[in-house]
Scaffold this motif. Structure first.
Motif, PDB file in Angstrom:
ATOM      1  N   LEU A 101     -11.794  10.054  -3.280  1.00  8.95           N
ATOM      2  CA  LEU A 101     -10.879   9.069  -3.845  1.00  8.95           C
ATOM      3  C   LEU A 101     -11.621   8.042  -4.691  1.00  8.95           C
ATOM      4  N   ASP A 102     -11.095   7.812  -5.865  1.00 10.42           N
ATOM      5  CA  ASP A 102     -11.587   6.737  -6.729  1.00 10.42           C
ATOM      6  C   ASP A 102     -10.789   5.492  -6.364  1.00 10.42           C
ATOM      7  N   LEU A 103     -11.340   4.671  -5.469  1.00 10.66           N
ATOM      8  CA  LEU A 103     -10.596   3.525  -4.958  1.00 10.66           C
ATOM      9  C   LEU A 103     -10.318   2.493  -6.053  1.00 10.66           C
ATOM     10  N   LYS A 104     -11.200   2.414  -7.043  1.00 12.70           N
ATOM     11  CA  LYS A 104     -10.961   1.493  -8.162  1.00 12.70           C
ATOM     12  C   LYS A 104      -9.722   1.937  -8.947  1.00 12.70           C
ATOM     13  N   LEU A 105      -9.604   3.255  -9.178  1.00 13.40           N
ATOM     14  CA  LEU A 105      -8.429   3.775  -9.881  1.00 13.40           C
ATOM     15  C   LEU A 105      -7.169   3.513  -9.064  1.00 13.40           C
ATOM     16  N   LEU A 106      -7.229   3.758  -7.781  1.00 15.55           N
ATOM     17  CA  LEU A 106      -6.060   3.530  -6.937  1.00 15.55           C
ATOM     18  C   LEU A 106      -5.647   2.059  -6.947  1.00 15.55           C
ATOM     19  N   SER A 107      -6.637   1.177  -6.900  1.00 17.17           N
ATOM     20  CA  SER A 107      -6.321  -0.257  -6.927  1.00 17.17           C
ATOM     21  C   SER A 107      -5.637  -0.641  -8.222  1.00 17.17           C
ATOM     22  N   GLU A 108      -6.139  -0.108  -9.332  1.00 20.67           N
ATOM     23  CA  GLU A 108      -5.532  -0.403 -10.634  1.00 20.67           C
ATOM     24  C   GLU A 108      -4.101   0.123 -10.702  1.00 20.67           C
ATOM     25  N   MET A 109      -3.882   1.313 -10.145  1.00 22.32           N
ATOM     26  CA  MET A 109      -2.546   1.889 -10.173  1.00 22.32           C
ATOM     27  C   MET A 109      -1.577   1.109  -9.304  1.00 22.32           C
ATOM     28  N   LEU A 110      -2.048   0.574  -8.195  1.00 24.55           N
ATOM     29  CA  LEU A 110      -1.179  -0.174  -7.292  1.00 24.55           C
ATOM     30  C   LEU A 110      -0.606  -1.419  -7.949  1.00 24.55           C
ATOM     31  N   VAL A 111      -1.367  -1.998  -8.883  1.00 19.82           N
ATOM     32  CA  VAL A 111      -0.898  -3.199  -9.572  1.00 19.82           C
ATOM     33  C   VAL A 111       0.405  -2.925 -10.305  1.00 19.82           C
ATOM     34  N   ASP A 112       0.517  -1.731 -10.871  1.00 21.34           N
ATOM     35  CA  ASP A 112       1.682  -1.386 -11.694  1.00 21.34           C
ATOM     36  C   ASP A 112       2.714  -0.548 -10.961  1.00 21.34           C
ATOM     37  N   MET A 113       2.440  -0.207  -9.694  1.00 22.65           N
ATOM     38  CA  MET A 113       3.350   0.680  -8.961  1.00 22.65           C
ATOM     39  C   MET A 113       3.951  -0.038  -7.765  1.00 22.65           C
ATOM     40  N   PRO A 114       5.208  -0.433  -7.842  1.00 21.33           N
ATOM     41  CA  PRO A 114       5.843  -0.996  -6.644  1.00 21.33           C
ATOM     42  C   PRO A 114       5.970   0.082  -5.582  1.00 21.33           C
ATOM     43  N   ALA A 115       6.002  -0.344  -4.345  1.00 21.63           N
ATOM     44  CA  ALA A 115       6.155   0.617  -3.250  1.00 21.63           C
ATOM     45  C   ALA A 115       7.473   1.355  -3.397  1.00 21.63           C
ATOM     46  N   ALA A 116       7.441   2.669  -3.181  1.00 17.14           N
ATOM     47  CA  ALA A 116       8.655   3.474  -3.278  1.00 17.14           C
ATOM     48  C   ALA A 116       9.595   3.134  -2.130  1.00 17.14           C
ATOM     49  N   ALA A 117      10.891   3.224  -2.408  1.00 15.45           N
ATOM     50  CA  ALA A 117      11.880   2.961  -1.366  1.00 15.45           C
ATOM     51  C   ALA A 117      11.791   4.033  -0.292  1.00 15.45           C
ATOM     52  N   GLY A 118      11.968   3.611   0.950  1.00 14.34           N
ATOM     53  CA  GLY A 118      12.003   4.578   2.032  1.00 14.34           C
ATOM     54  C   GLY A 118      10.667   5.130   2.454  1.00 14.34           C
ATOM     55  N   VAL A 119       9.547   4.468   2.089  1.00 15.06           N
ATOM     56  CA  VAL A 119       8.242   4.971   2.519  1.00 15.06           C
ATOM     57  C   VAL A 119       8.101   4.759   4.016  1.00 15.06           C
ATOM     58  N   PRO A 120       7.362   5.640   4.704  1.00 19.94           N
ATOM     59  CA  PRO A 120       7.192   5.494   6.142  1.00 19.94           C
ATOM     60  C   PRO A 120       6.496   4.188   6.495  1.00 19.94           C
ATOM     61  N   ALA A 121       6.773   3.699   7.702  1.00 14.72           N
ATOM     62  CA  ALA A 121       6.120   2.481   8.160  1.00 14.72           C
ATOM     63  C   ALA A 121       4.618   2.669   8.202  1.00 14.72           C
ATOM     64  N   MET A 122       3.882   1.590   7.979  1.00 14.28           N
ATOM     65  CA  MET A 122       2.427   1.655   7.921  1.00 14.28           C
ATOM     66  C   MET A 122       1.853   2.074   9.271  1.00 14.28           C
ATOM     67  N   ARG A 123       0.977   3.083   9.252  1.00 15.79           N
ATOM     68  CA  ARG A 123       0.246   3.459  10.457  1.00 15.79           C
ATOM     69  C   ARG A 123      -1.153   2.890  10.323  1.00 15.79           C
ATOM     70  N   LYS A 124      -1.705   2.434  11.416  1.00 13.54           N
ATOM     71  CA  LYS A 124      -2.952   1.696  11.335  1.00 13.54           C
ATOM     72  C   LYS A 124      -4.173   2.589  11.265  1.00 13.54           C
ATOM     73  N   LYS A 125      -4.055   3.857  11.611  1.00 13.01           N
ATOM     74  CA  LYS A 125      -5.208   4.742  11.539  1.00 13.01           C
ATOM     75  C   LYS A 125      -5.617   4.957  10.082  1.00 13.01           C
ATOM     76  N   CYS A 126      -6.877   5.340   9.907  1.00 13.92           N
ATOM     77  CA  CYS A 126      -7.421   5.511   8.561  1.00 13.92           C
ATOM     78  C   CYS A 126      -7.398   6.977   8.128  1.00 13.92           C
ATOM     79  N   ILE A 127      -6.770   7.837   8.909  1.00 12.63           N
ATOM     80  CA  ILE A 127      -6.647   9.252   8.581  1.00 12.63           C
ATOM     81  C   ILE A 127      -5.184   9.645   8.679  1.00 12.63           C
ATOM     82  N   GLY A 128      -4.716  10.410   7.713  1.00 13.81           N
ATOM     83  CA  GLY A 128      -3.335  10.868   7.722  1.00 13.81           C
ATOM     84  C   GLY A 128      -3.216  12.314   7.286  1.00 13.81           C
ATOM     85  N   LEU A 129      -2.227  13.003   7.816  1.00 11.25           N
ATOM     86  CA  LEU A 129      -2.000  14.419   7.523  1.00 11.25           C
ATOM     87  C   LEU A 129      -0.579  14.597   7.035  1.00 11.25           C
ATOM     88  N   SER A 130      -0.408  15.336   5.930  1.00 12.88           N
ATOM     89  CA  SER A 130       0.914  15.522   5.339  1.00 12.88           C
ATOM     90  C   SER A 130       1.074  16.948   4.819  1.00 12.88           C
TER      91      SER A 130
END
Length: 300
Positions: A101-130
């Motif tokens: 992951l390019d965290l700098k790219l993700l940070s830049e994208m987050l500035v212009d991307m509002p959170a999508a409606a209906g996203v799952p509640a935040m899980r505190k673990k640092c690993i996720g499977l989808s």
């Protein structure tokens, strides 16, 4: 399944044996294993991993993430994990596409991307499977297809990577990524603590010192660090020390006592005890085992 089959063929074509292979596309690696591996302790850097064939499991403390074709794993911070390929053979090897992951790219994208409606509640673990969506898999396949068109990589790879990150920020793990990048968020504070420990793991430190670096109280740091990483800051430091010592002994032909001292141990007997507890054997036996059959203990 057609796109997964295409992705599997591309990964296989860009490997010349078992192991992890960096590609000419920045941050993109392809992985192949022709038989199951032993559990491998490693520091997993932030990445998204997409399995095209076979299956793998990643263990974080007592939690096991098992994934197979049609699924992807996201790791959002540097984490000591135990990984193991559990389904692979010569005819159908384990095949995986990994994009750091390019965290700098993700940070830049987050500035212009509002959170999508209906996203799952935040899980505190640092690993996720989808599960992979058709759009996510299509973007991953097009990125891999650029390996056959090297003259197009410089122009198209950044665009496709950005599309993949867009899909990631619109998927099940979006909130986990957002939380770890948000300024002054609890997960961002834990990430600061992780970064500081990684840079200073060979030196003794107090939990108060780490809390200052994270800009948290000591009680809050203990609570949230364990929620994110499933371990305490001192346990995290111990994992880093032991894994680095193992790397030094295996890769640099360093003796155990020297490696132990270099990573911060004053007591060789304590080092040997903790090494055996983590890796299942004392240093000499463990390294002999690793060298006897490297493919079964290779990173995957």
């Amino acid at each position: 399944m057609e796109k997964l089959d295409q992705l599997a063929r591309l990964i296989a074509q860009n490997t010349d044996g078992d192991g992890v292979f960096e590609t000419v596309i920045p941050r993109l690696s392809v992985i192949r294993m022709s038989k199951p591996t032993e559990p491998l302790h490693a520091i997993h850097q932030p990445a998204v991993c997409i399995i095209a064939q076979g299956a793998k499991q990643v263990m974080l403390a007592d939690e096991i993430f098992r994934y197979s074709p049609g699924q992807y794993l996201v790791v959002s911070v540097d984490m000591p994990v135990t990984g193991q390929v559990i389904e692979a053979n010569q005819e159908e090897p384990y095949l995986c596409l990994r994009l750091d992951l390019d965290l700098k790219l993700l940070s830049e994208m987050l500035v212009d991307m509002p959170a999508a409606a209906g996203v799952p509640a935040m899980r505190k673990k640092c690993i996720g499977l989808s599960h992979t969506t058709p759009e996510f898999l299509d973007a991953a396949l097009r990125l891999a297809q650029l390996l056959e068109k090297p003259d197009e990589i410089a122009y198209l790879a950044p665009l496709i990577e950005r599309e993949l990150m867009f899909r990631l920020l619109r998927g099940d793990q979006a909130e986990m990524i957002r939380q770890i990048l948000a300024p002054e968020n609890r997960l961002q504070q834990v990430n600061r603590a992780i970064s500081w420990i990684r840079q200073n793991f060979s030196a003794p430190f107090s939990i108060e010192q780490v809390a200052i670096e994270a800009r948290m109280s000591t009680s809050s740091l203990h609570q949230h660090f364990r929620e994110v990483t499933a371990m305490s800051p001192l346990q995290y430091q111990k994992q880093l020390r032991l894994q680095e010592a193992r790397r030094l002994i295996l890769g640099n032909a360093m003796d155990a006592a020297t490696a132990a001292h270099q990573v911060g141990y004053d007591s060789p007997s304590q080092f040997s005890r903790e090494y055996r507890r983590l890796f299942g054997a004392p240093p000499i036996q463990d390294i002999t085992k690793l060298r006897s059959e490297p493919a079964r203990y290779a990173e995957a």
